[in-house]
Structures are given as structure tokens and as C-alpha cells.
Design a protein around this motif. Structure first.
Motif, PDB file in Angstrom:
ATOM      1  N   ARG A  20      -2.495  14.184 -12.054  1.00  0.00           N
ATOM      2  CA  ARG A  20      -1.487  14.745 -11.147  1.00  0.00           C
ATOM      3  C   ARG A  20      -1.792  14.410  -9.684  1.00  0.00           C
ATOM      4  N   LEU A  21      -2.196  13.153  -9.473  1.00  0.00           N
ATOM      5  CA  LEU A  21      -2.452  12.667  -8.124  1.00  0.00           C
ATOM      6  C   LEU A  21      -1.280  11.842  -7.623  1.00  0.00           C
ATOM      7  N   GLY A  22      -1.196  11.709  -6.306  1.00  0.00           N
ATOM      8  CA  GLY A  22      -0.396  10.648  -5.769  1.00  0.00           C
ATOM      9  C   GLY A  22      -1.098   9.327  -6.049  1.00  0.00           C
ATOM     10  N   VAL A  23      -0.382   8.207  -5.918  1.00  0.00           N
ATOM     11  CA  VAL A  23      -0.949   6.894  -6.236  1.00  0.00           C
ATOM     12  C   VAL A  23      -0.663   5.943  -5.084  1.00  0.00           C
ATOM     13  N   ALA A  24      -1.718   5.296  -4.572  1.00  0.00           N
ATOM     14  CA  ALA A  24      -1.584   4.308  -3.499  1.00  0.00           C
ATOM     15  C   ALA A  24      -1.970   2.933  -4.035  1.00  0.00           C
ATOM     16  N   VAL A  25      -1.065   1.975  -3.943  1.00  0.00           N
ATOM     17  CA  VAL A  25      -1.315   0.624  -4.440  1.00  0.00           C
ATOM     18  C   VAL A  25      -0.833  -0.391  -3.416  1.00  0.00           C
ATOM     19  N   GLY A  26      -1.125  -1.654  -3.701  1.00  0.00           N
ATOM     20  CA  GLY A  26      -0.577  -2.743  -2.917  1.00  0.00           C
ATOM     21  C   GLY A  26       0.697  -3.242  -3.575  1.00  0.00           C
ATOM     22  N   PRO A  27       1.246  -4.357  -3.055  1.00  0.00           N
ATOM     23  CA  PRO A  27       2.485  -4.902  -3.620  1.00  0.00           C
ATOM     24  C   PRO A  27       2.226  -5.691  -4.909  1.00  0.00           C
ATOM     25  N   SER A  28       1.640  -5.029  -5.897  1.00  0.00           N
ATOM     26  CA  SER A  28       1.335  -5.651  -7.198  1.00  0.00           C
ATOM     27  C   SER A  28       2.588  -5.624  -8.078  1.00  0.00           C
ATOM     28  N   GLU A  29       2.847  -6.729  -8.765  1.00  0.00           N
ATOM     29  CA  GLU A  29       4.129  -6.923  -9.437  1.00  0.00           C
ATOM     30  C   GLU A  29       4.457  -5.867 -10.488  1.00  0.00           C
ATOM     31  N   GLU A  30       3.455  -5.389 -11.220  1.00  0.00           N
ATOM     32  CA  GLU A  30       3.713  -4.412 -12.266  1.00  0.00           C
ATOM     33  C   GLU A  30       3.541  -2.975 -11.773  1.00  0.00           C
ATOM     34  N   MET A  31       2.607  -2.748 -10.851  1.00  0.00           N
ATOM     35  CA  MET A  31       2.358  -1.376 -10.400  1.00  0.00           C
ATOM     36  C   MET A  31       3.382  -0.893  -9.384  1.00  0.00           C
ATOM     37  N   GLU A  32       3.778  -1.774  -8.462  1.00  0.00           N
ATOM     38  CA  GLU A  32       4.693  -1.335  -7.402  1.00  0.00           C
ATOM     39  C   GLU A  32       5.993  -0.738  -7.941  1.00  0.00           C
ATOM     40  N   PRO A  33       6.654  -1.358  -8.945  1.00  0.00           N
ATOM     41  CA  PRO A  33       7.897  -0.753  -9.439  1.00  0.00           C
ATOM     42  C   PRO A  33       7.697   0.647 -10.023  1.00  0.00           C
ATOM     43  N   ILE A  34       6.574   0.883 -10.664  1.00  0.00           N
ATOM     44  CA  ILE A  34       6.319   2.208 -11.225  1.00  0.00           C
ATOM     45  C   ILE A  34       6.080   3.222 -10.113  1.00  0.00           C
ATOM     46  N   VAL A  35       5.253   2.848  -9.137  1.00  0.00           N
ATOM     47  CA  VAL A  35       4.952   3.771  -8.039  1.00  0.00           C
ATOM     48  C   VAL A  35       6.206   4.082  -7.232  1.00  0.00           C
ATOM     49  N   ARG A  36       6.985   3.053  -6.905  1.00  0.00           N
ATOM     50  CA  ARG A  36       8.216   3.286  -6.145  1.00  0.00           C
ATOM     51  C   ARG A  36       9.266   3.994  -6.994  1.00  0.00           C
ATOM     52  N   GLY A  37       9.391   3.579  -8.250  1.00  0.00           N
ATOM     53  CA  GLY A  37      10.426   4.140  -9.105  1.00  0.00           C
ATOM     54  C   GLY A  37      10.271   5.627  -9.347  1.00  0.00           C
ATOM     55  N   HIS A  38       9.037   6.081  -9.432  1.00  0.00           N
ATOM     56  CA  HIS A  38       8.775   7.499  -9.661  1.00  0.00           C
ATOM     57  C   HIS A  38       8.425   8.247  -8.377  1.00  0.00           C
ATOM     58  N   GLY A  39       8.391   7.538  -7.254  1.00  0.00           N
ATOM     59  CA  GLY A  39       8.054   8.184  -5.990  1.00  0.00           C
ATOM     60  C   GLY A  39       6.650   8.751  -5.970  1.00  0.00           C
ATOM     61  N   LEU A  40       5.680   7.962  -6.473  1.00  0.00           N
ATOM     62  CA  LEU A  40       4.318   8.476  -6.652  1.00  0.00           C
ATOM     63  C   LEU A  40       3.439   8.373  -5.419  1.00  0.00           C
ATOM     64  N   GLY A  41       3.801   7.499  -4.459  1.00  0.00           N
ATOM     65  CA  GLY A  41       2.919   7.347  -3.321  1.00  0.00           C
ATOM     66  C   GLY A  41       3.218   6.111  -2.510  1.00  0.00           C
ATOM     67  N   PRO A  42       2.337   5.770  -1.572  1.00  0.00           N
ATOM     68  CA  PRO A  42       2.582   4.659  -0.651  1.00  0.00           C
ATOM     69  C   PRO A  42       2.218   3.304  -1.259  1.00  0.00           C
ATOM     70  N   VAL A  43       2.960   2.288  -0.850  1.00  0.00           N
ATOM     71  CA  VAL A  43       2.681   0.898  -1.239  1.00  0.00           C
ATOM     72  C   VAL A  43       2.426   0.115   0.042  1.00  0.00           C
ATOM     73  N   SER A  44       1.262  -0.492   0.138  1.00  0.00           N
ATOM     74  CA  SER A  44       0.941  -1.267   1.341  1.00  0.00           C
ATOM     75  C   SER A  44       1.724  -2.572   1.360  1.00  0.00           C
ATOM     76  N   GLU A  45       1.880  -3.161   2.553  1.00  0.00           N
ATOM     77  CA  GLU A  45       2.611  -4.422   2.672  1.00  0.00           C
ATOM     78  C   GLU A  45       1.799  -5.608   2.172  1.00  0.00           C
ATOM     79  N   GLY A  46       0.491  -5.467   2.176  1.00  0.00           N
ATOM     80  CA  GLY A  46      -0.380  -6.546   1.711  1.00  0.00           C
ATOM     81  C   GLY A  46      -1.729  -5.989   1.336  1.00  0.00           C
ATOM     82  N   PHE A  47      -2.747  -6.867   1.323  1.00  0.00           N
ATOM     83  CA  PHE A  47      -4.050  -6.474   0.817  1.00  0.00           C
ATOM     84  C   PHE A  47      -5.167  -6.611   1.847  1.00  0.00           C
ATOM     85  N   THR A  48      -4.822  -6.638   3.111  1.00  0.00           N
ATOM     86  CA  THR A  48      -5.857  -6.622   4.143  1.00  0.00           C
ATOM     87  C   THR A  48      -6.244  -5.181   4.437  1.00  0.00           C
TER      88      THR A  48
END
Length: 380
Positions: free
Chosen positions: A303-331
Motif C-alpha cells: 500500500r505504498l505510492g510508487v515512483a518510477v522512470g519512463p519505463s515502457e511497462e511500468m509507466e502505464p501501470i503507475v499512471r493508469g492507477h495514479g500510483l505516484g510520480p514518473v520522472s522524465e528520465g533517469f538522471t
């Protein structure tokens, strides 16, 4: 009528291999399961054949390397010491179905199946498993391609961890691969309280060189004092060298804490005390680019929020469910920018969204894929 005899092979320590343990829990519903792998017997096995720890899963001795270098794929298929040992251990045995985990044992599974149906659970994209390592890329990757090309079409069923990897198997090898994600079992947990002046980040997984876990440490060090990071890491098979490099990097920093790894079943309840699970992995190869890992689902069950980068499989899940922030890149700067303005209300909203998505993103959905596969195999 006697129970079906099912063979499940995973040349891994099955007792702590999260994906294989969940797989086994479903397979055991359908008959008597004999497991083959390293380490002690896993829960759910009727019988366990323990492969000696020192036996390698690839042909790494001088004759084996020569086979790989000379592209003698057929003679290399069963040349790995752990594979040869398993063939001897199973001599004279017959099974009604065989479950094979990962490409390196496809020839072994075909050999010991004696015509019984084989479920090939490929996990990730086998031809590029470790292509960031030069020797693997030159010697082993072509063998993995050969094994997939020859034995996947012979398999009764094929599965992979995500939709894009399943599509790669369809495109290159002409097999219809189903998706069985690395999802965690549903946990009866609630989001923990959020503190107004702290953001408690957490990461769990393997301390494997190449995953750039340094990025998380450096990102936290670049953020304000209210951010902390706790790490639950399983050391790699490098004598702890990479783990030591990580702890040295964070030496003397009270906001970065290392903990002993937690058994898979206990992980969500351990994670529950934190706010945001973090995982930024650069797309350095196909598997990194298309990763859909255990940890994302563990974060949700915690039951945590989730922070990821713009990864092809993870980003749609995180954004789709409103789970947390997605960074613009990986720096470091981009990862830090995605977190630095987080408020307590953001954390409450993300954790509530994780709670809402916990059943949809649980193993209970993916278990039905495994059940359908087992019913089809045993019916055949």
C-alpha cells in the motif's frame, strides 16, 4: 485414479524465488509435484531434488566454452554440469507434465519430458538476459537464441512477465506467449499514516551490478533532509562486492539505511511502514527497458505510492492507477525533480490509489492464467 505426476524445474534457489514459489502454489493444485532446483525443498513440493550448489547452469568448463565458441549448439544444449546432474537424477522417471523455468533448461525439459506436455515459463527476454556482460553476449546469448528457436515451438504453452516481452517471443520465434506477471499475492493491509515533514522511500530487490542502484542513493542525497531511503537488498553472487560498494557510497549518511532481505511472503507487511517505493532503471538492455518486476507489485501490496522512470511497462501501470510520480528520465536531477515537491497529501492520495488497485494488481489474477495452462496440459 492416481494423481498426475508433475515435474517443475527451476535452476534457482526455489525456496526464495518469488515467481517460482507462486507458480508452484498453483501447479500443486493439480497433482503431485516434484521440484528440481538449488537449496532446500520449497513449500508446496511433494518431493524435491536438490541440485548441488557448486554445479553451474551453463557450460562454463573448458570443453563447454569450446562448444560455445565453436557454435556447436546441439552439443552444448545439455552440457552444463547442473543439467547433466539433473538428467542422471531423473533417469527412469516419467511425468504427466513438465514446467520449465527460463531458457537455459528448455532442452533439459524436452529431454526429461519424454513427450509429456511442457510449459515454458520464460520470465524475461532470454536472448538478452545479460548482454551488458561481454562474455555472455558473445558466448551465451547465441545459445539462448538457439534454445528458444528449437524448443519454444515444441512447448505446449509459453509465458512471459509482460506484454511487450511476450510479443518479442511471438515475433522472433513464432510462438503464442501468454502474460503471467510477477504480481504478488493480495495482502489484507491498509495504507500506513503519512508524516507531514518526512518522505520515507524504500527499495527492495537484488543488489545486482548493472541495475545502477547508486542512482537511488545519489538522488536521495541530492534531496532535502526530509527524504530518507531504506534498502532491503539480496546480495549478488559476487561475494558481496557490489553491496559493499553501495554501503560505502552511503557511508556516514543517516538518511540511507541498509537492512537484511525479507522473505517474499513477509515483504509487503515490512514495506507498509514506508511511503513510496522507488525503482528507476535505465533501459540499458531489452529486459531493463521492458521490466515489470516483482517489486512494483510488492509496493502495491504494501500500500505504498510508487515512483518510477519512463519505463515502457511500468509507466502505464503507475499512471493508469495514479500510483505516484514518473520522472522524465533517469538522471539524478530528473529523478530528484519528480520527488522534490511531494506533499503529505500527495502521499496519502498515492497510497489510497495503491490500496484501490491492490486486488487488480495481485497474483489472484495471474494465478488463473497458470490454472488454465495446467488444465490444458493435463487434458492433452
Amino acid at each position: 485414479m492416481s494423481e498426475p505426476e508433475i515435474l517443475l524445474i527451476s535452476l534457482s534457489p526455489i525456496h526464495r524465488d518469488s515467481r517460482v514459489l507462486r507458480q508452484l502454489s498453483v501447479v500443486a493444485e493439480f497433482g503431485r509435484v516434484t521440484t528440481v532446483g538449488y537449496g532446500p525443498a520449497p513449500d508446496g513440493a511433494s518431493e524435491h531434488i536438490q541440485v548441488p550448489e557448486h554445479l553451474k547452469t551453463l557450460p562454463q568448463d573448458l570443453p563447454g566454452v569450446a562448444r560455445l565458441a565453436l557454435r556447436r549448439w546441439r552439443s552444448a544444449e545439455l552440457a552444463a554440469p547442473a543439467v547433466r546432474w539433473t538428467i542422471r537424477a531423473l533417469e527412469g522417471r516419467r511425468f504427466d507434465a513438465v514446467v520449465a523455468n527460463e531458457a537455459r533448461i528448455l532442452a533439459l525439459a524436452d529431454h526429461v519430458a519424454h513427450g509429456a506436455p511442457v510449459w515454458a515459463d520464460m520470465h524475461e527476454w532470454a536472448p538478452e538476459e545479460r548482454t551488458h556482460v561481454l562474455s555472455w553476449r558473445l558466448l551465451v546469448a547465441p545459445l539462448m537464441d538457439h534454445l528458444c528457436r528449437v524448443y519454444l515451438p515444441r512447448s505446449t504453452r509459453v509465458t512471459a512477465v509482460g506484454g511487450r516481452i511476450a510479443e518479442l517471443y511471438r515475433e522472433r520465434y513464432g510462438v503464442s506467449a501468454r502474460v503471467m506477471r510477477n504480481s504478488s499475492r493480495w495482502q489484507d493491509l491498509s495504507p500506513s499514516d503519512v508524516l507531514d515533514d518526512e518522505v520515507r522511500l524504500v527499495h527492495s530487490g537484488a543488489a545486482v551490478p548493472g541495475r545502477n542502484l547508486e542512482l537511488m542513493i545519489d538522488t536521495v542525497l541530492s534531496l532535502p533532509e526530509r527524504f530518507s531511503l531504506d534498502l532491503y537488498l539480496v546480495p549478488a553472487n559476487d561475494g558481496g562486492q557490489y553491496m559493499r560498494a553501495l554501503t560505502d557510497r552511503a557511508a556516514g549518511v543517516s538518511r540511507v539505511n541498509f537492512h537484511e532481505p525479507v522473505p517474499p511472503a513477509e515483504l509487503p507487511s515490512t514495506l507498509n511502514q514506508y511511503d513510496l517505493g522507488v525503482f528507476w532503471i535505465e533501459p540499458f538492455n531489452t529486459n531493463a527497458r521492458l521490466t515489470l518486476p516483482n517489486k512494483l507489485f510488492d509496493f502495491v501490496q504494501g500500500r505504498l505510492g510508487v515512483a518510477v522512470g519512463p519505463s515502457e511497462e511500468m509507466e502505464p501501470i503507475v499512471r493508469g492507477h495514479g500510483l505516484g510520480p514518473v520522472s522524465e528520465g533517469f538522471t539524478v536531477a530528473e529523478c530528484a525533480a519528480s520527488l522534490e515537491s511531494i506533499t503529505a497529501e500527495d502521499l496519502r492520495r498515492w497510497k489510497a490509489a495503491s490500496d484501490d488497485a491492490s486486488r487488480e494488481l495481485s497474483f489472484e489474477h495471474d494465478a488463473e492464467v497458470a490454472r488454465e495452462i495446467m488444465r490444458a496440459m493435463l487434458a492433452s
